[in-house]
Design an enzyme around this catalytic site. Structure first.
Site, PDB file in Angstrom:
ATOM      1  N   VAL A  11     -11.360 -33.720  -7.946  1.00 40.67           N
ATOM      2  CA  VAL A  11     -10.297 -32.653  -7.698  1.00 40.67           C
ATOM      3  C   VAL A  11      -9.779 -32.462  -6.306  1.00 40.67           C
ATOM      4  CG1 VAL A  11      -9.584 -30.191  -8.189  1.00 40.67           C
ATOM      5  CG2 VAL A  11     -10.893 -31.672 -10.035  1.00 40.67           C
ATOM      6  N   LYS A 198     -14.091 -21.816 -21.178  1.00 37.78           N
ATOM      7  CA  LYS A 198     -12.700 -21.922 -21.035  1.00 37.78           C
ATOM      8  C   LYS A 198     -12.248 -20.770 -21.979  1.00 37.78           C
ATOM      9  CE  LYS A 198     -11.885 -26.527 -19.274  1.00 37.78           C
ATOM     10  NZ  LYS A 198     -11.846 -27.934 -19.758  1.00 37.78           N
TER      11      LYS A 198
HETATM   12  N1  HSE Z   1     -14.313 -31.964 -18.091  1.00 37.06           N
HETATM   13  C1  HSE Z   1     -13.477 -31.223 -18.334  1.00 37.06           C
HETATM   14  C2  HSE Z   1     -12.704 -31.662 -19.350  1.00 37.06           C
HETATM   15  C3  HSE Z   1     -12.539 -31.317 -17.117  1.00 37.06           C
HETATM   16  O1  HSE Z   1     -12.762 -32.927 -19.794  1.00 37.06           O
HETATM   17  O2  HSE Z   1     -11.763 -31.091 -19.976  1.00 37.06           O
HETATM   18  C4  HSE Z   1     -11.469 -30.246 -17.009  1.00 37.06           C
HETATM   19  O3  HSE Z   1     -11.760 -28.769 -17.259  1.00 37.06           O
END
Ligand code: HSE
Length: 326
Positions: A11, A198
């Site tokens: 990132v 999330k």
């Molecule tokens: N590992 C996470 C995914 C990265 O595959 O969505 C992004 O948050």
């Protein structure tokens, strides 16, 4: 305008690339370029221009009065929390893609940011390049949000899509890791914890207080077999890892788990690393956002969007109030 990046992995290096390749767009928005003054990483990156600004010492960044915004892409909780807290306390804006950090310490860090009249932004922590948080917070501020659901993890969606094409789970996971989609420890992806964090961030934003991700019933895709994927396919269904929050009398009801959905359903059309978020407002109805939920450039794009908004706020002498409290 000067920025610093903490962590030059998938990132962090993407943020470098976006700021360099899209500097004209940045200048057009801010009226000035954004210079990367420091990059914190323990590695050396021989031959890469980042070498000129590399440091192994966080103090070089914290004590540089010209650094206005710090981008945290280290991942993990510690020392990310301490570094972010220190930067906010110095009055710098902080942008992060670290959902573990936001899910665990979001309220604390937003309070610290407000106390020091600066911004703490984390658009890239939810669904990579999709501008889901800013859409909910700003574009839909007038709405009562009734539900948010969708595919919040790129790695598992990539694995399920590849299994539909006949690949084994192990081969598909290895491919997702090679492409830089998976977390350093992919357990968080495949066990649904990443999607759950999330969902906790979105739910916290909807109800204004911190939702503990540990309280969300969560199941990953490790029990989904290739045979099941093929059986569902044969009867016109697709297995997707769905995260969902519905607001019931002001209380969020949440769940993360694999679901077999009709092939014609919009979420069944979402393949590979793509994520999709369906937002239901009481006046606007349904809105669906779709885009790359992981990967270097898409995630970095969301980070740079936050960097531009934070720098714009500073120029105007304003900062955003906390989205939620403890
Ligand atoms: N590992 C996470 C995914 C990265 O595959 O969505 C992004 O948050």
């Amino acid at each position: 305008m000067k920025a610093a990046i903490l962590g030059f992995g998938t990132v962090g290096s993407g943020v470098w690339k976006v700021l360099k390749e899209n500097q004209e767009q940045v200048k057009r928005y801010l009226g000035a370029p954004v210079e990367i003054a420091h990059v914190l990483d323990l590695r050396t990156f021989e031959g890469h221009p980042v070498q000129q600004v590399l440091t192994q010492n966080i103090e070089d960044i914290i004590t540089d009065p010209e650094v206005e915004v710090v981008v945290e892409c280290m991942g993990g909780l510690h020392p990310a929390y301490e570094f972010v807290h220190q930067a906010l306390t110095e009055g710098k804006a902080v942008v992060t893609s670290n959902k573990a950090l936001v899910a665990a310490y979001g309220a604390d860090l937003m309070e610290t940011a407000c106390d020091h009249q600066t911004d703490f932004f984390f658009e890239a922590s939810v669904c990579g390049g999709i501008p889901v948080l800013r859409t909910i917070r700003h574009s839909l501020a007038q709405e009562q949000i009734l539900a948010v659901e969708g595919i919040f993890n790129g790695t598992t969606n990539f694995i399920l899509s590849r299994m539909e094409q006949g690949l084994t789970y192990e081969a598909a996971l290895a491919e997702a890791q090679a492409k830089g989609y998976a977390e350093a420890d992919p357990t968080a992806d495949v066990e649904g914890i990443d999607a759950c964090r999330k969902l906790a961030i979105i739910a916290s934003m909807l109800c204004g207080h911190a939702v503990r991700y540990e309280d969300i019933p969560t199941e990953g895709i490790t029990k989904v077999t290739s045979e099941e994927v093929q059986q569902m396919r044969a009867v016109g269904k697709r297995i997707r890892l769905i995260a969902r929050v519905t607001m019931e009398n002001g209380t969020p009801v949440m769940k993360v788990g694999p679901e077999a959905i009709d092939a014609g359903h919009p979420l069944a059309q979402v393949k590979d690393v793509y994520n999709a978020v369906l937002i239901r407002g009481n006046m606007v109805g349904d809105i669906m956002l779709q885009g790359q939920g992981a990967g270097s450039e898409a995630t970095a794009s969301a980070i740079v969007s936050d960097v531009l908004n934070a720098l714009n706020d500073r120029r105007r002498g304003i900062f955003e109030p906390a989205c939620w409290t403890e």
